[in-house]
Design an enzyme around this catalytic site. Structure first.
Site, mmCIF file in Angstrom:
data_model
loop_
_atom_site.group_PDB
_atom_site.id
_atom_site.type_symbol
_atom_site.label_atom_id
_atom_site.label_comp_id
_atom_site.label_asym_id
_atom_site.label_seq_id
_atom_site.Cartn_x
_atom_site.Cartn_y
_atom_site.Cartn_z
ATOM 1 N N ASP A 177 0.839 -1.191 0.000
ATOM 2 C CA ASP A 177 0.000 0.000 0.000
ATOM 3 C C ASP A 177 0.886 1.258 0.000
ATOM 4 O O ASP A 177 1.853 1.322 -0.762
ATOM 5 C CB ASP A 177 -0.953 -0.044 1.204
ATOM 6 C CG ASP A 177 -2.109 0.944 1.094
ATOM 7 O OD1 ASP A 177 -3.088 0.615 0.402
ATOM 8 O OD2 ASP A 177 -2.025 2.033 1.669
ATOM 9 N N TYR A 307 -3.230 10.904 0.872
ATOM 10 C CA TYR A 307 -3.669 10.559 -0.480
ATOM 11 C C TYR A 307 -3.562 11.762 -1.410
ATOM 12 O O TYR A 307 -3.174 11.633 -2.573
ATOM 13 C CB TYR A 307 -5.106 10.032 -0.453
ATOM 14 C CG TYR A 307 -5.198 8.554 -0.174
ATOM 15 C CD1 TYR A 307 -5.557 7.655 -1.176
ATOM 16 C CD2 TYR A 307 -4.909 8.041 1.083
ATOM 17 C CE1 TYR A 307 -5.633 6.297 -0.939
ATOM 18 C CE2 TYR A 307 -4.981 6.688 1.340
ATOM 19 C CZ TYR A 307 -5.343 5.819 0.335
ATOM 20 O OH TYR A 307 -5.407 4.478 0.570
ATOM 21 N N HIS A 361 -4.632 -7.878 0.531
ATOM 22 C CA HIS A 361 -3.945 -6.597 0.645
ATOM 23 C C HIS A 361 -3.224 -6.429 1.974
ATOM 24 O O HIS A 361 -2.191 -5.778 2.043
ATOM 25 C CB HIS A 361 -4.974 -5.485 0.454
ATOM 26 C CG HIS A 361 -4.398 -4.119 0.343
ATOM 27 N ND1 HIS A 361 -3.644 -3.719 -0.730
ATOM 28 C CD2 HIS A 361 -4.466 -3.043 1.175
ATOM 29 C CE1 HIS A 361 -3.281 -2.455 -0.579
ATOM 30 N NE2 HIS A 361 -3.759 -2.024 0.572
#
Length: 386
Positions: A177, A307, A361
């Site tokens: 990630d 982000y 993930h």
């Protein structure tokens, strides 16, 4: 660099405030209580909130996490929280494990001892690592940046400062990630300090050079690009929101613990190898420990902001640029869309490419033993002769 021991202790008034807010929860209507098509299932979130209020014991989770050797250090004006577990073996290799969103340093709880003391877990002591697990700025107990500009690129510089402060000039990097982006940036900017990079995710903003003068995009690569675009269209709204207007979302998630839980738990279900049944992989306590960490540390606003920072500074490459340290990749079957090896080899020197049998993930939480084995195998030939 001053290093200070750290122990988690959430104030009693924060625990009481959480209980008050849970009791005052207002839940939305749902067209189908058990369905996940429109987002987090109402029936699941009701059970999760009930467990959080009546059965979840933060103090017991806190005590368990405090068995990890935790510290804080001031690095470039930020107070960074990290775990530092020295290795047990003849010549442990320093290794940085970097988490992502909506995870935290606690993702690494079970893999840390497997890497630091492999002999105690059926491995070879020669594969031992000095394990360092920092919390990203603004996540967990790391201080949030006070001004714009802290992307994964800048975090990589912080990690270099941390490792040098610990006395490690050469070390390995591992991440998934956002942690994959931080690891890649560090190897890109400071190749002389990085022995190798092991990833279980290729950063979503990664774009190798293409076009005139470069090999044409293959059918396999185009299929990946199409798959990634389709996934972004059906599952990527969270990233668009967090990458453009993170503060608007942060108001709701900072004020409502159940809102925060729904936003995070939905991703644990969607991105893990659980066949739609999140409790097959994560217990309610495991989910709520991660969610509670975000709640008690007021971390959600800064974590969303990252982000936007990464959107403004994507991991794109021009010309013939290549990353020198070798790369190992572990591909877990329920990971978000992953590119073919050829797409990655346009920039990286790929030394290991492993198709994993199961997992998703959150690999360090879902399959810590499988991930630890692949990390050991990748770094084994990169270690200096003893």
């Amino acid at each position: 660099m001053e290093i200070r021991p750290f122990q988690i202790h959430v104030a009693e008034e924060r625990l009481a405030d959480l209980q008050r807010r849970l009791r005052a929860t207002r839940l939305p209507a749902s067209l189908a209580r058990d369905a996940w098509d429109d987002g987090a299932s109402l029936s699941f979130i009701e059970r999760l909130a009930d467990h959080w209020q009546d059965r979840f014991d933060w103090r017991s989770q806190e005590a368990r996490l405090n068995r990890l050797p935790q510290y804080k250090a001031a690095i470039d004006g930020l107070d960074i929280h990290f775990v530092h577990q020295p290795g047990t073996g003849p010549a442990p290799l320093p290794l940085v494990l970097t988490h992502g969103w909506p995870g935290s340093f606690i993702e690494m709880e079970h893999i840390i001892p497997m890497l630091a003391d492999p002999a105690a877990h059926g491995g070879d002591p020669a594969d031992a690592f000095h394990v360092v697990v920092p919390s990203l700025p603004g996540f967990g107990f790391s201080q949030a940046p006070a001004r714009p500009g802290t992307s994964s690129r800048q975090i990589a510089e912080l990690w270099l400062g941390l490792m040098r402060g610990l006395g490690y000039e050469r070390f390995g990097m591992q991440g998934g990630d956002i942690g994959a982006g931080v690891s890649t940036w560090l190897a890109r900017m400071f190749p002389g300090n990085v022995v190798g990079v092991h990833l279980n995710f290729i950063p979503g903003s990664y774009r190798p050079p293409t076009g005139a003068g470069f090999p044409a995009v293959t059918a396999e690569e185009q299929a990946f690009l199409d798959r990634a675009a389709s996934w972004a269209g059906s599952e990527g709204a969270y990233a668009l929101m967090q990458g453009t207007k993170p503060l608007t979302l942060a108001y709701a998630l900072t004020d409502s613990p159940v809102g925060l839980a729904a936003w995070i738990a939905e991703k644990f279900r969607a991105w893990s190898d659980c066949d739609g049944e999140v409790e097959r992989v994560f217990t309610m306590d495991a989910l709520l420990t991660d969610i509670s960490l975000y709640w008690f540390s007021d971390a959600i606003a800064a974590s969303l902001r990252l982000y936007k920072e990464n959107r403004l500074r994507p991991l794109t490459f021009e010309g013939g640029e290549r990353i020198a340290p070798p790369l190992g990749v572990a591909l877990f079957p329920r990971e978000l869309p992953m590119p073919p090896r050829s797409w990655v080899e346009r920039v990286f020197e790929v030394g290991r490419w492993t198709i994993m049998p199961k997992g998703g993930h959150f690999a360090a939480m879902e399959q810590p033993a499988l991930l630890a084995d692949d990390i050991r195998a990748f770094f084994r030939p990169l270690r200096s002769p003893s």
